[in-house]
Motif scaffolding. Sequence first.
Motif, mmCIF file in Angstrom:
data_model
loop_
_atom_site.group_PDB
_atom_site.id
_atom_site.type_symbol
_atom_site.label_atom_id
_atom_site.label_comp_id
_atom_site.label_asym_id
_atom_site.label_seq_id
_atom_site.Cartn_x
_atom_site.Cartn_y
_atom_site.Cartn_z
ATOM 1 N N GLY A 43 66.925 42.644 116.275
ATOM 2 C CA GLY A 43 65.273 41.109 116.274
ATOM 3 C C GLY A 43 64.474 41.177 115.713
ATOM 4 N N PRO A 44 63.161 40.868 115.783
ATOM 5 C CA PRO A 44 61.986 40.265 114.952
ATOM 6 C C PRO A 44 61.816 42.029 114.778
ATOM 7 C CG PRO A 44 62.643 39.381 117.500
ATOM 8 C CD PRO A 44 63.585 40.547 117.095
ATOM 9 N N ASP A 45 61.193 42.947 114.995
ATOM 10 C CA ASP A 45 61.434 43.724 115.154
ATOM 11 C C ASP A 45 61.627 44.599 113.334
ATOM 12 O OD1 ASP A 45 58.377 43.486 116.851
ATOM 13 O OD2 ASP A 45 59.176 44.990 117.874
ATOM 14 N N ALA A 46 62.758 44.514 113.736
ATOM 15 C CA ALA A 46 63.584 45.631 113.300
ATOM 16 C C ALA A 46 63.667 44.575 111.903
ATOM 17 C CB ALA A 46 65.075 45.137 113.117
ATOM 18 N N LEU A 47 63.606 43.016 111.887
ATOM 19 C CA LEU A 47 63.526 42.721 110.266
ATOM 20 C C LEU A 47 62.008 42.734 109.966
ATOM 21 C CD1 LEU A 47 64.828 40.008 108.994
ATOM 22 C CD2 LEU A 47 63.595 38.192 110.542
ATOM 23 N N ALA A 48 61.133 42.595 110.486
ATOM 24 C CA ALA A 48 60.010 42.993 109.302
ATOM 25 C C ALA A 48 59.490 44.039 109.140
ATOM 26 C CB ALA A 48 58.807 42.868 110.759
ATOM 27 N N LYS A 49 60.104 44.742 109.813
ATOM 28 C CA LYS A 49 60.840 46.662 108.626
ATOM 29 C C LYS A 49 61.003 46.379 108.077
ATOM 30 C CE LYS A 49 61.509 51.566 110.464
ATOM 31 N NZ LYS A 49 61.869 51.823 111.568
ATOM 32 N N PHE A 50 62.456 45.646 108.168
ATOM 33 C CA PHE A 50 63.761 45.436 106.760
ATOM 34 C C PHE A 50 62.509 45.582 105.664
ATOM 35 C CE2 PHE A 50 65.947 43.607 104.380
ATOM 36 C CZ PHE A 50 66.806 44.142 103.845
ATOM 37 N N LEU A 51 62.246 44.076 106.092
ATOM 38 C CA LEU A 51 61.281 43.563 105.015
ATOM 39 C C LEU A 51 59.679 44.704 104.511
ATOM 40 C CD1 LEU A 51 61.067 39.657 106.938
ATOM 41 C CD2 LEU A 51 62.967 40.885 104.393
ATOM 42 N N SER A 52 58.883 45.059 105.072
ATOM 43 C CA SER A 52 58.376 45.577 104.780
ATOM 44 C C SER A 52 59.187 47.013 104.104
ATOM 45 C CB SER A 52 57.451 46.240 105.707
ATOM 46 O OG SER A 52 58.158 47.137 106.889
ATOM 47 N N SER A 53 60.264 47.818 104.184
ATOM 48 C CA SER A 53 60.819 48.640 103.807
ATOM 49 C C SER A 53 61.304 48.498 102.312
ATOM 50 C CB SER A 53 61.911 49.633 104.378
ATOM 51 O OG SER A 53 62.524 48.763 104.522
ATOM 52 N N GLU A 54 61.988 47.352 101.899
ATOM 53 C CA GLU A 54 62.716 46.182 100.907
ATOM 54 C C GLU A 54 61.678 45.783 100.632
ATOM 55 O OE1 GLU A 54 65.890 47.263 100.391
ATOM 56 O OE2 GLU A 54 65.561 48.915 102.304
ATOM 57 N N LEU A 55 61.587 45.210 100.417
ATOM 58 C CA LEU A 55 60.040 44.142 99.817
ATOM 59 C C LEU A 55 59.898 44.957 98.637
ATOM 60 C CD1 LEU A 55 60.308 41.329 99.404
ATOM 61 C CD2 LEU A 55 58.023 41.611 100.673
ATOM 62 N N LYS A 56 59.869 44.905 97.317
ATOM 63 C CA LYS A 56 58.917 45.596 96.322
ATOM 64 C C LYS A 56 57.533 43.845 95.536
ATOM 65 C CE LYS A 56 61.604 49.481 96.971
ATOM 66 N NZ LYS A 56 61.055 49.141 98.367
ATOM 67 N N TYR A 57 56.570 44.344 95.693
ATOM 68 C CA TYR A 57 55.746 43.169 94.638
ATOM 69 C C TYR A 57 56.130 43.466 93.696
ATOM 70 C CZ TYR A 57 52.087 40.732 95.850
ATOM 71 O OH TYR A 57 51.090 39.184 96.171
ATOM 72 N N PRO A 58 56.472 42.315 92.957
ATOM 73 C CA PRO A 58 57.168 41.505 91.952
ATOM 74 C C PRO A 58 55.709 42.564 90.581
ATOM 75 C CG PRO A 58 57.353 39.965 92.322
ATOM 76 C CD PRO A 58 56.697 40.728 93.769
ATOM 77 N N THR A 59 56.043 43.205 89.973
ATOM 78 C CA THR A 59 54.744 43.382 88.256
ATOM 79 C C THR A 59 54.152 42.371 88.042
ATOM 80 O OG1 THR A 59 56.678 45.837 88.234
ATOM 81 C CG2 THR A 59 53.973 44.888 86.920
ATOM 82 N N LYS A 60 54.846 41.472 87.393
ATOM 83 C CA LYS A 60 54.321 40.611 86.851
ATOM 84 C C LYS A 60 53.461 40.040 87.696
ATOM 85 C CE LYS A 60 57.327 39.367 82.940
ATOM 86 N NZ LYS A 60 58.216 38.832 82.874
ATOM 87 N N ALA A 61 53.480 39.403 89.170
ATOM 88 C CA ALA A 61 53.071 39.140 90.211
ATOM 89 C C ALA A 61 51.924 40.291 90.694
ATOM 90 C CB ALA A 61 54.008 38.432 91.369
ATOM 91 N N TYR A 62 51.911 41.311 90.105
ATOM 92 C CA TYR A 62 50.696 42.057 91.221
ATOM 93 C C TYR A 62 49.924 42.254 89.725
ATOM 94 C CZ TYR A 62 48.428 46.494 92.438
ATOM 95 O OH TYR A 62 47.928 47.210 93.234
#
Length: 140
Positions: A43-62
Motif C-alpha cells: 500500500g501507500p505507506d510501503a511505497l513512501a517507505k520504499f521511496l525514502s529508502s531508495e531515493l538518493k539526492y543527486p550530488t549535482k542537484a544537492y
Amino acid sequence: MKNIFFVFILLFASPAFSQDKTKTPEVVPDQQHVEEKAQFPGGPDALAKFLSSELKYPTKAYEKKVEGKVYVEFVIDETGKVKGVRVKRKGDPDLDAEAIRVVKAMPNWTPAKVIGKPVKSMTVLPVNFVLPPKMKEDKK
C-alpha cells in the motif's frame, strides 16, 4: 447538407455503439477508470517507505541546492510489472534521472482490474526532492 451530417455521425459514432462492454480494455488510461486500482505491494505507506529508502539526492542537484517535484508516468502491466517509465513534466535533469531510476527499481505492483481481470493501467507518481533544513538556510 443534412445527408453529409448524417453520414459523418454514422462514420464516427458507430464504433462507440458496437463496443463489447464485457471486453477488457487493452490499456486503461488512468486509475480513475478501473474497478480496482493498481497498488504498490503493502500500500501507500510501503511505497513512501520504499521511496525514502531508495531515493538518493543527486550530488549535482544537492550542490546546486535544487529542489523540486518530479512527476513520473508509467504503466503497470497485467502482471504488475512497471513499464514505459518517463518524466511527465521535466525539471532539473539530475532529479528527473534519479526519479526514473527509483521507479524502474520498484517491485511488481498488484495490477488494476476491470471486470475482475488484470489490465494495464497508467500511473503518475510525484517524487519530491527536498533539501535538508540546514541546506535551505544556506540557500538564502
